[in-house]
Design a protein around this motif. Structure first.
Motif, PDB file in Angstrom:
ATOM      1  N   GLN A 114       8.741  20.633 -12.738  1.00  0.00           N
ATOM      2  CA  GLN A 114       9.624  19.504 -12.451  1.00  0.00           C
ATOM      3  C   GLN A 114      10.726  19.903 -11.467  1.00  0.00           C
ATOM      4  N   PRO A 115      10.842  19.161 -10.355  1.00  0.00           N
ATOM      5  CA  PRO A 115      11.885  19.489  -9.373  1.00  0.00           C
ATOM      6  C   PRO A 115      13.270  19.048  -9.838  1.00  0.00           C
ATOM      7  N   GLU A 116      14.271  19.700  -9.271  1.00  0.00           N
ATOM      8  CA  GLU A 116      15.651  19.287  -9.492  1.00  0.00           C
ATOM      9  C   GLU A 116      16.196  18.543  -8.279  1.00  0.00           C
ATOM     10  N   PHE A 117      15.553  18.768  -7.125  1.00  0.00           N
ATOM     11  CA  PHE A 117      15.926  18.086  -5.891  1.00  0.00           C
ATOM     12  C   PHE A 117      14.668  17.671  -5.143  1.00  0.00           C
ATOM     13  N   ILE A 118      14.718  16.509  -4.533  1.00  0.00           N
ATOM     14  CA  ILE A 118      13.704  16.046  -3.590  1.00  0.00           C
ATOM     15  C   ILE A 118      14.272  16.332  -2.202  1.00  0.00           C
ATOM     16  N   ILE A 119      13.453  16.916  -1.334  1.00  0.00           N
ATOM     17  CA  ILE A 119      13.912  17.212   0.019  1.00  0.00           C
ATOM     18  C   ILE A 119      12.973  16.542   1.005  1.00  0.00           C
ATOM     19  N   GLY A 120      13.486  15.556   1.724  1.00  0.00           N
ATOM     20  CA  GLY A 120      12.707  14.852   2.733  1.00  0.00           C
ATOM     21  C   GLY A 120      12.645  15.661   4.010  1.00  0.00           C
ATOM     22  N   VAL A 121      11.446  15.785   4.556  1.00  0.00           N
ATOM     23  CA  VAL A 121      11.245  16.511   5.809  1.00  0.00           C
ATOM     24  C   VAL A 121      11.207  15.492   6.938  1.00  0.00           C
ATOM     25  N   GLY A 122      12.210  15.542   7.810  1.00  0.00           N
ATOM     26  CA  GLY A 122      12.334  14.574   8.890  1.00  0.00           C
ATOM     27  C   GLY A 122      11.369  14.837  10.019  1.00  0.00           C
ATOM     28  N   ARG A 123      10.860  13.752  10.546  1.00  0.00           N
ATOM     29  CA  ARG A 123      11.146  12.362  10.307  1.00  0.00           C
ATOM     30  C   ARG A 123      10.230  11.753   9.254  1.00  0.00           C
ATOM     31  N   ASP A 181       0.833  -1.203   0.000  1.00  0.00           N
ATOM     32  CA  ASP A 181       0.000   0.000   0.000  1.00  0.00           C
ATOM     33  C   ASP A 181       0.871   1.258   0.000  1.00  0.00           C
ATOM     34  N   PHE A 182       1.894   1.251   0.831  1.00  0.00           N
ATOM     35  CA  PHE A 182       2.811   2.382   0.874  1.00  0.00           C
ATOM     36  C   PHE A 182       3.487   2.577  -0.478  1.00  0.00           C
ATOM     37  N   LEU A 183       3.983   1.494  -1.051  1.00  0.00           N
ATOM     38  CA  LEU A 183       4.660   1.566  -2.344  1.00  0.00           C
ATOM     39  C   LEU A 183       3.703   2.072  -3.426  1.00  0.00           C
ATOM     40  N   ALA A 184       2.453   1.650  -3.374  1.00  0.00           N
ATOM     41  CA  ALA A 184       1.458   2.139  -4.342  1.00  0.00           C
ATOM     42  C   ALA A 184       1.270   3.648  -4.202  1.00  0.00           C
ATOM     43  N   LYS A 185       1.217   4.155  -2.973  1.00  0.00           N
ATOM     44  CA  LYS A 185       1.081   5.600  -2.750  1.00  0.00           C
ATOM     45  C   LYS A 185       2.302   6.352  -3.291  1.00  0.00           C
ATOM     46  N   VAL A 186       3.478   5.813  -3.057  1.00  0.00           N
ATOM     47  CA  VAL A 186       4.706   6.442  -3.561  1.00  0.00           C
ATOM     48  C   VAL A 186       4.674   6.486  -5.088  1.00  0.00           C
ATOM     49  N   ARG A 187       4.234   5.405  -5.704  1.00  0.00           N
ATOM     50  CA  ARG A 187       4.175   5.377  -7.177  1.00  0.00           C
ATOM     51  C   ARG A 187       3.161   6.382  -7.713  1.00  0.00           C
ATOM     52  N   VAL A 188       2.020   6.508  -7.048  1.00  0.00           N
ATOM     53  CA  VAL A 188       1.018   7.488  -7.474  1.00  0.00           C
ATOM     54  C   VAL A 188       1.595   8.898  -7.344  1.00  0.00           C
ATOM     55  N   LEU A 189       2.211   9.186  -6.209  1.00  0.00           N
ATOM     56  CA  LEU A 189       2.781  10.518  -5.997  1.00  0.00           C
ATOM     57  C   LEU A 189       3.902  10.789  -7.004  1.00  0.00           C
ATOM     58  N   SER A 190       4.748   9.819  -7.246  1.00  0.00           N
ATOM     59  CA  SER A 190       5.826   9.977  -8.229  1.00  0.00           C
ATOM     60  C   SER A 190       5.258  10.237  -9.619  1.00  0.00           C
ATOM     61  N   ARG A 191       4.201   9.541  -9.979  1.00  0.00           N
ATOM     62  CA  ARG A 191       3.563   9.755 -11.283  1.00  0.00           C
ATOM     63  C   ARG A 191       3.000  11.179 -11.377  1.00  0.00           C
ATOM     64  N   GLY A 218       8.771  12.459   6.471  1.00  0.00           N
ATOM     65  CA  GLY A 218       8.913  12.567   5.028  1.00  0.00           C
ATOM     66  C   GLY A 218      10.166  11.925   4.472  1.00  0.00           C
ATOM     67  N   LEU A 219      11.073  11.465   5.352  1.00  0.00           N
ATOM     68  CA  LEU A 219      12.334  10.923   4.863  1.00  0.00           C
ATOM     69  C   LEU A 219      12.151   9.643   4.054  1.00  0.00           C
ATOM     70  N   VAL A 220      11.357   8.718   4.558  1.00  0.00           N
ATOM     71  CA  VAL A 220      11.179   7.437   3.852  1.00  0.00           C
ATOM     72  C   VAL A 220      10.502   7.647   2.499  1.00  0.00           C
ATOM     73  N   PRO A 221       9.352   8.335   2.436  1.00  0.00           N
ATOM     74  CA  PRO A 221       8.768   8.536   1.112  1.00  0.00           C
ATOM     75  C   PRO A 221       9.688   9.321   0.173  1.00  0.00           C
ATOM     76  N   ALA A 222      10.446  10.276   0.707  1.00  0.00           N
ATOM     77  CA  ALA A 222      11.351  11.066  -0.135  1.00  0.00           C
ATOM     78  C   ALA A 222      12.434  10.188  -0.762  1.00  0.00           C
ATOM     79  N   VAL A 223      12.967   9.250  -0.005  1.00  0.00           N
ATOM     80  CA  VAL A 223      13.987   8.346  -0.555  1.00  0.00           C
ATOM     81  C   VAL A 223      13.397   7.551  -1.715  1.00  0.00           C
ATOM     82  N   TYR A 224      12.216   7.004  -1.533  1.00  0.00           N
ATOM     83  CA  TYR A 224      11.575   6.228  -2.589  1.00  0.00           C
ATOM     84  C   TYR A 224      11.299   7.091  -3.821  1.00  0.00           C
ATOM     85  N   ILE A 225      10.776   8.295  -3.600  1.00  0.00           N
ATOM     86  CA  ILE A 225      10.457   9.186  -4.713  1.00  0.00           C
ATOM     87  C   ILE A 225      11.737   9.618  -5.424  1.00  0.00           C
TER      88      ILE A 225
END
Length: 177
Positions: free
Chosen positions: A35-44, A17-27, A46-53
């Protein structure tokens, strides 16, 4: 809800389910006009989804540990990020949930104070509260906190003790009642 009442914990612990959400957000990010040039994870959170994205979109990732509340720590990094934006870099901040809007509002204000160009800044979240006082430009699921009182427990939080999760939920009672 009384201070002692048990919050309604809603576990989002299934990897698929988490991976599906990441794929939807990435799409959504990939298909947007911006279009971003950098992804910035907001801790704590947002870090995991940011790594995946970051991997999904093949973009570099930076992290800002806002949740630690260490005085000046995130602020100093946000100052550097604001400089990147002022120099023309497009930055996408990723967090798990935009609930009250406090994190997004805080980060946006620090970035503006640091000279950030608003056109070079966006926020993306897995869950967006329509009642939030701040805006996330991209999200997967949307809730109305006036109606939905669940406390969302993301996979990386689910490894904590139930007592710790309940304590964190009770720390912001206005979201639960």
């Amino acid at each position: 809800m009384s201070q002692n009442a048990e919050p309604e914990l809603h576990y989002l612990e299934y990897y698929e389910d988490f991976l599906a959400k990441v794929r939807v957000l990435s799409r959504k990010i990939r298909e947007s006009d911006w279009q971003p040039e950098f992804i910035i994870g907001v801790g704590r959170g947002g870090l995991v989804p940011a790594v995946y994205i970051s991997h999904q979109l093949a973009l570099p990732m930076l992290s800002i540990d806002h949740s630690s509340k260490v005085p000046g720590f995130a602020d100093e990094l946000l100052g550097k990020v604001a400089g990147m934006s002022a120099a023309g870099k497009r930055l996408l901040f990723v967090d798990d949930i935009n609930d009250s809007g406090g994190t997004i509002a805080y980060i946006r204000q620090l970035l503006v104070d640091g000279g950030c160009k608003a056109d070079n800044l966006r926020f993306a979240v897995l869950i967006n509260n329509v009642r939030s006082r701040a805006t996330a430009e991209l999200w997967v699921d949307e809730i109305d906190r006036d109606q939905d009182k669940r406390w969302f427990v993301f996979p990386w939080e689910a490894v904590g003790t139930k007592d710790a999760i309940v304590e964190e939920a009770r720390s912001v009672p206005e979201r639960l009642s």
